[in-house]
Design a protein around this motif. Structure first.
Motif, PDB file in Angstrom:
ATOM      1  N   TRP A  20     -24.749  -3.819   0.879  1.00 65.04           N
ATOM      2  CA  TRP A  20     -24.668  -3.416   2.291  1.00 65.04           C
ATOM      3  C   TRP A  20     -23.291  -3.652   2.888  1.00 65.04           C
ATOM      4  N   MET A  21     -22.664  -4.720   2.454  1.00 66.01           N
ATOM      5  CA  MET A  21     -21.299  -4.967   2.919  1.00 66.01           C
ATOM      6  C   MET A  21     -20.445  -3.747   2.600  1.00 66.01           C
ATOM      7  N   SER A  22     -20.586  -3.255   1.401  1.00 63.93           N
ATOM      8  CA  SER A  22     -19.781  -2.142   0.948  1.00 63.93           C
ATOM      9  C   SER A  22     -20.143  -0.845   1.686  1.00 63.93           C
ATOM     10  N   ARG A  23     -21.419  -0.624   1.919  1.00 64.48           N
ATOM     11  CA  ARG A  23     -21.822   0.568   2.671  1.00 64.48           C
ATOM     12  C   ARG A  23     -21.218   0.544   4.065  1.00 64.48           C
ATOM     13  N   TYR A  24     -21.265  -0.624   4.693  1.00 69.95           N
ATOM     14  CA  TYR A  24     -20.735  -0.704   6.058  1.00 69.95           C
ATOM     15  C   TYR A  24     -19.221  -0.532   6.081  1.00 69.95           C
ATOM     16  N   ILE A  25     -18.554  -1.029   5.071  1.00 70.85           N
ATOM     17  CA  ILE A  25     -17.096  -0.843   5.040  1.00 70.85           C
ATOM     18  C   ILE A  25     -16.779   0.641   4.870  1.00 70.85           C
ATOM     19  N   GLU A  26     -17.543   1.304   4.016  1.00 69.17           N
ATOM     20  CA  GLU A  26     -17.321   2.738   3.823  1.00 69.17           C
ATOM     21  C   GLU A  26     -17.560   3.492   5.135  1.00 69.17           C
ATOM     22  N   ARG A  27     -18.606   3.094   5.836  1.00 68.58           N
ATOM     23  CA  ARG A  27     -18.926   3.735   7.109  1.00 68.58           C
ATOM     24  C   ARG A  27     -17.790   3.492   8.111  1.00 68.58           C
ATOM     25  N   ARG A  82     -20.722   1.737  -1.809  1.00 68.75           N
ATOM     26  CA  ARG A  82     -19.645   2.573  -1.278  1.00 68.75           C
ATOM     27  C   ARG A  82     -19.933   4.055  -1.546  1.00 68.75           C
ATOM     28  N   HIS A  83     -20.321   4.377  -2.771  1.00 67.78           N
ATOM     29  CA  HIS A  83     -20.434   5.796  -3.111  1.00 67.78           C
ATOM     30  C   HIS A  83     -21.749   6.429  -2.675  1.00 67.78           C
ATOM     31  N   ILE A  84     -22.801   5.652  -2.581  1.00 68.14           N
ATOM     32  CA  ILE A  84     -24.028   6.222  -2.015  1.00 68.14           C
ATOM     33  C   ILE A  84     -23.766   6.580  -0.553  1.00 68.14           C
ATOM     34  N   GLU A  85     -23.087   5.670   0.141  1.00 68.93           N
ATOM     35  CA  GLU A  85     -22.770   5.926   1.538  1.00 68.93           C
ATOM     36  C   GLU A  85     -21.829   7.122   1.659  1.00 68.93           C
ATOM     37  N   ARG A  86     -20.817   7.143   0.827  1.00 71.96           N
ATOM     38  CA  ARG A  86     -19.826   8.216   0.929  1.00 71.96           C
ATOM     39  C   ARG A  86     -20.460   9.583   0.669  1.00 71.96           C
ATOM     40  N   ALA A  87     -21.282   9.679  -0.360  1.00 73.67           N
ATOM     41  CA  ALA A  87     -21.923  10.957  -0.676  1.00 73.67           C
ATOM     42  C   ALA A  87     -22.737  11.431   0.519  1.00 73.67           C
ATOM     43  N   GLN A  88     -23.453  10.514   1.142  1.00 74.10           N
ATOM     44  CA  GLN A  88     -24.288  10.914   2.273  1.00 74.10           C
ATOM     45  C   GLN A  88     -23.448  11.319   3.478  1.00 74.10           C
ATOM     46  N   PHE A 109     -11.653  14.399  -7.462  1.00 73.26           N
ATOM     47  CA  PHE A 109     -11.270  13.983  -6.115  1.00 73.26           C
ATOM     48  C   PHE A 109     -12.225  12.882  -5.605  1.00 73.26           C
ATOM     49  N   PRO A 110     -11.680  11.721  -5.231  1.00 72.05           N
ATOM     50  CA  PRO A 110     -12.553  10.563  -4.942  1.00 72.05           C
ATOM     51  C   PRO A 110     -13.477  10.710  -3.732  1.00 72.05           C
ATOM     52  N   HIS A 111     -13.242  11.721  -2.885  1.00 75.65           N
ATOM     53  CA  HIS A 111     -14.184  11.891  -1.773  1.00 75.65           C
ATOM     54  C   HIS A 111     -15.105  13.075  -1.963  1.00 75.65           C
ATOM     55  N   SER A 112     -15.171  13.617  -3.187  1.00 73.25           N
ATOM     56  CA  SER A 112     -16.138  14.703  -3.390  1.00 73.25           C
ATOM     57  C   SER A 112     -17.494  14.084  -3.695  1.00 73.25           C
ATOM     58  N   VAL A 113     -18.532  14.840  -3.377  1.00 75.94           N
ATOM     59  CA  VAL A 113     -19.891  14.357  -3.584  1.00 75.94           C
ATOM     60  C   VAL A 113     -20.137  14.100  -5.071  1.00 75.94           C
ATOM     61  N   ARG A 114     -19.628  14.993  -5.906  1.00 71.74           N
ATOM     62  CA  ARG A 114     -19.854  14.834  -7.345  1.00 71.74           C
ATOM     63  C   ARG A 114     -19.184  13.571  -7.874  1.00 71.74           C
ATOM     64  N   PHE A 115     -17.983  13.331  -7.397  1.00 67.88           N
ATOM     65  CA  PHE A 115     -17.271  12.128  -7.827  1.00 67.88           C
ATOM     66  C   PHE A 115     -18.088  10.875  -7.466  1.00 67.88           C
ATOM     67  N   SER A 116     -18.588  10.841  -6.232  1.00 68.84           N
ATOM     68  CA  SER A 116     -19.384   9.683  -5.796  1.00 68.84           C
ATOM     69  C   SER A 116     -20.626   9.516  -6.651  1.00 68.84           C
ATOM     70  N   ILE A 117     -21.274  10.635  -6.941  1.00 75.51           N
ATOM     71  CA  ILE A 117     -22.497  10.549  -7.749  1.00 75.51           C
ATOM     72  C   ILE A 117     -22.174   9.995  -9.143  1.00 75.51           C
ATOM     73  N   ASP A 118     -21.052  10.434  -9.691  1.00 71.31           N
ATOM     74  CA  ASP A 118     -20.621   9.893 -10.982  1.00 71.31           C
ATOM     75  C   ASP A 118     -20.452   8.384 -10.929  1.00 71.31           C
ATOM     76  N   ARG A 119     -19.820   7.925  -9.845  1.00 79.21           N
ATOM     77  CA  ARG A 119     -19.579   6.491  -9.713  1.00 79.21           C
ATOM     78  C   ARG A 119     -20.895   5.731  -9.575  1.00 79.21           C
ATOM     79  N   VAL A 120     -21.810   6.303  -8.812  1.00 79.31           N
ATOM     80  CA  VAL A 120     -23.113   5.651  -8.646  1.00 79.31           C
ATOM     81  C   VAL A 120     -23.801   5.548 -10.004  1.00 79.31           C
ATOM     82  N   CYS A 121     -23.756   6.652 -10.770  1.00 75.54           N
ATOM     83  CA  CYS A 121     -24.439   6.640 -12.070  1.00 75.54           C
ATOM     84  C   CYS A 121     -23.812   5.618 -13.003  1.00 75.54           C
TER      85      CYS A 121
END
Lengths: 496, 315
Positions: free
Chosen positions: B11-18, B162-168, B230-242
């Protein structure tokens, strides 16, 4: 030769008369002063600091003090003050100027405290087994069995190395005659050691040259020693799993709990992270349950297991005490140690040292009147205006009367309480705690201080050469408790 | 790692991303406004406000200073920059012993700094400067997190958050530009709005490198959804989450991991193998909603498997 020294020579008794910054307001009182001798000359071990301060412009001192405060704020060494729904975070005030203890003074303190913790552990083992000391009539039975900190559940329970108290913080004060005496023992969950380490960190940075040239002994190994002490308490040798148990982030000492866990490299857990199954303690981890062998608990006895102690507690772990009784987990400090640090038992500690160790106490106690003894009670009632009266089971400066500072009405009200329940009170003469140089508004003034070294006791007894020095920041105040406006100082123990 | 610790790190990371997202949107918007007509500028705020979920609180408000105050400093707005940072910091405080001094101090300093700006109210003189600074500090925090913290289980929980938040967040932003959101934002996006969208995702230059400066909505959608690098693309984030999912809870038995891995695999497949013309032909809004929904399911599955599981299931 330092400037303050040369000026003090012409103006005996008051270095302030020198009128030289930063000592313009430094007035010596009846108390022992850590920096200046009675004739106004700086004591040899303070001469270098005295000199350094006189040569620093006031704005530079102020800048270093601010750097030190900012560092605390950034590190999050704060407590929260709640007022009109606004929560503000404040740092615990810390003073830039180190308090210095000589090698000889420290040697005596170290020997005295080791002796003391040894005797107190013998005493705890005794009252939780045969009670020989009570049979011999050294203390009244009611004082022990009637104490609310006596835990019947601990009777006949073996404790590793007979070490009940593994971490002890003993408060020492220096009398007018310069002798260190014991004011109180903290045998339950003493705190402050993180301030000892954090203060060192900032003060070392503020006076690097002075620090190096003075030969200050290192204290950085405290977390390692604490870890070794905790390890020595369990027979488990491989993959020992140790955890610091904290009440949580809202506790005022939370910073310290997290700090110690981090520095020792062990897990910091809350009650809700633990569960007990079949008398074994587990932590809930992402990969499943993980067994815990040693718990360094920073929660009071009362809250540790609501099945055995307070039912309304949600901080502890159900079933923890049974796991402890079954020998499947070690809890440090052991439960029930509070019975030995109440203020009535305190007055017997010198006798306990003679009884268990057949030695003379190295460190004296403060003279103490037990109000349970009729002769003492009448003496106390007759001299209320000169004495400090304390409730036996309280700590943190609560439930006490400081006679010389109280009004007539307050003294009369307190006298009534005393007569109604004399067993609950002790009285001590007002001690003029020693004063140490403290930064006040850019100048240096004397403020009263005490000294809390930490003693570790497991297989061995270890003192790290340092302490948490508390300072009463208000002029003239003798109350050093952090909960009542006290601050702290770095403590330098010199190697020679 | 303790389940509670994993929870706080995540959650710390999600909030920082937000917080970073909020700071960037406002910084970009304030800089863009200078070149816009008054009407365009206002409708642009509509998108920012909607992207930051503040439609209710800011209904009908067009005063820039008031909007900025609400989005940045208002504590009662749970998604304001200061609220996000405060939640991030509270979580960090709970797991202080799992962070390095550098990570904690960077976060703490930034929070204390913004809080003091709020009190002094002197941010009004030069707001865009302020958000650039905040953004800079958040980037530094990200860098310090990567370079001082061991890349073990805890770090992967940070990465996952970070990446779940970013993708959303990116999905929501895309939806506001491509989806049927007329009720919120009356105007259809102009060339300028597309440019700003890229900047909202710090994607302008990376986009130009791939597609040249020719701004075409379909290419923007392709880039922000499916670019693999590209680090802010949805696909990139999904890759990181996986990837993070293969690294957390290393000692958990395979049975426990099954659901999480199945969901992650499916999500990755749709990010890897969907083509932009299929999406544009069908309903892009539905596609975005599906992605956001699958992220939510992964979040729940992770909690069930590693964090809030009942003790009786493992004894």
């Amino acid at each position: 030769m330092s400037s303050a020294l040369s000026f003090a020579d012409d103006a005996a008794n008051s270095p302030s008369r020198a009128g030289r910054a930063p000592y313009g307001n430094y007035r010596l009182g009846p108390a022992y002063d850590e920096m200046f001798a009675a004739d106004g000359a700086p004591r040899p071990h303070y001469a270098a600091l005295c000199d350094r301060l006189a040569n620093l412009p006031p704005e530079e001192l102020l800048r270093r003090q601010q750097a030190c405060e900012t560092s605390f704020l950034h590190q999050g060494i704060t407590f929260t003050v709640y007022s009109d729904k606004q929560a503000t975070e404040r740092i615990i005030p810390t003073d830039l100027l180190p308090r210095i203890v000589t090698a000889a003074e420290w040697a005596r303190i170290e020997a005295g405290l080791k002796q003391r913790i040894l005797a107190l552990n013998c005493f705890l083992r005794d009252i939780y087994s045969d009670g020989r000391v009570l049979k011999d009539g050294l203390l009244p039975r009611s004082m022990i069995y009637g104490s609310r900190h006596y835990r019947r559940e601990m009777r006949a329970l073996p404790v590793p190395h007979d070490a009940y108290v593994n971490v002890c913080g003993t408060d020492l004060v220096r009398r007018e005659d310069g002798a260190f005496v014991v004011l109180e023992d903290n045998l339950r969950v003493p705190s402050g050691v993180s301030y000892m380490l954090a203060n060192r960190d900032v003060v070392r940075r503020a006076f690097p040259g002075l620090f190096r040239s003075q030969g200050v002994r290192s204290i950085d190994h405290y977390p390692r020693e604490l870890l070794a002490t905790l390890r020595s308490l369990t027979p488990v040798r491989e993959d020992v799993s140790i955890a610091v148990l904290t009440p949580g982030v809202f506790n005022s000492a939370y910073f310290e709990h997290a700090f110690l866990a981090r520095q020792m490299g062990v897990e910091l857990v809350e009650g809700r992270d633990l569960l007990v199954n079949d008398n074994i303690v587990y932590a809930r981890t992402t990969s499943g349950l993980k067994r815990i062998d040693v718990i360094y608990r920073r929660i009071d006895d009362d809250f540790i297991d609501h099945l055995i102690f307070r039912e309304d507690s949600s901080l502890g772990v159900s079933g923890l005490f049974n796991a402890y009784r079954a020998g499947n987990v070690v809890i440090a400090n052991a439960l029930g140690t509070g019975v030995a640090d109440d203020k009535a038992v305190y007055s017997y500690v010198p006798r306990l040292i003679r009884y268990y160790l057949s030695e003379e106490p190295i460190l004296e106690n403060v003279e103490t009147f037990l109000c349970r003894e009729p002769k003492s009670l009448s003496h106390v009632l007759a001299n209320l205006d000169k004495l400090v009266v304390k409730a036996v089971g309280e700590s943190g400066g609560y439930g006490m009367l400081v006679g010389p500072h109280a009004s007539k009405g307050e003294r009369e009200a307190f006298a009534a309480k005393l007569k109604a329940d004399p067993e609950n009170y002790i009285a001590q003469p007002t001690i003029q705690l020693s004063t140490a140089p403290t930064l006040v508004d850019g100048g240096v003034e004397p403020r009263h201080v005490d000294l809390r070294p930490f003693i570790l006791h497991g297989e061995k007894t270890v003192l790290v050469p340092g302490a948490f020095t508390r300072v009463a920041l208000r002029r003239g105040s003798l109350v050093v408790n952090s909960s009542q406006g006290g601050g702290s100082k770095d403590t330098w123990v010199l190697s020679q | 790692m303790l389940s509670r610790v994993a929870d706080s790190l995540y959650w710390m990371s999600r909030y920082i991303e937000r917080a970073e997202h909020t700071a960037r949107l406002i910084a970009v918007k304030l800089e863009a406004m200078v070149e816009q007509s008054r009407e365009d500028a206002e409708s642009g705020w509509g998108r920012v406000i909607a992207a930051l979920s503040a439609e209710q609180r800011l209904k009908g408000c067009t005063d820039t200073a008031a909007v900025v105050r609400e989005l940045v400093f208002e504590r009662l707005n749970e998604s304001s920059l200061l609220s996000s940072l405060s939640f991030a910091r509270e979580n960090a405080r709970q797991v202080r012993e799992h962070l390095t001094v550098e990570v904690w101090e960077n976060l703490n300093r930034l929070y204390l700094h913004l809080q003091s700006l709020d009190r002094e109210e002197n941010w009004r003189h030069n707001p865009s400067h302020l958000f650039r600074d905040a953004l800079q500090a958040l980037h530094a925090l990200g860098g310090v997190t990567d370079s001082t913290l061991s890349h073990g289980e805890g770090w992967y929980f940070l990465e996952m958050g970070r990446h779940i938040e970013r993708a959303q967040l990116v999905c929501r932003l895309l939806n506001l530009h491509f989806g049927p959101t007329q009720s919120i934002v009356p105007n259809t996006p102009t060339y300028f709005d597309w440019l700003v969208l890229l900047k909202f995702c710090s994607a302008f230059e990376p986009y130009c490198k791939v597609y040249t400066a020719a701004i075409r909505p379909e290419k923007i959608a392709e880039f922000l959804l499916f670019d693999a690098e590209f680090p802010h693309s949805v696909r990139f984030s999904i890759d990181r989450v996986c990837e993070a999912l293969t690294r957390v809870a290393p000692a958990a038995p395979p049975g426990r991991r099954a659901r999480v891995e199945r969901l992650a695999g499916r999500l990755k497949a749709s990010a890897d193998f969907t083509q932009i013309d299929e999406v544009m032909r069908g309903s892009i809004a539905r596609f975005l909603a599906e992605i956001a929904d699958k992220c939510e399911q992964i979040h729940e599955a992770v909690y069930e498997a590693y964090i809030t599981y009942g003790a009786e299931t493992v004894l």
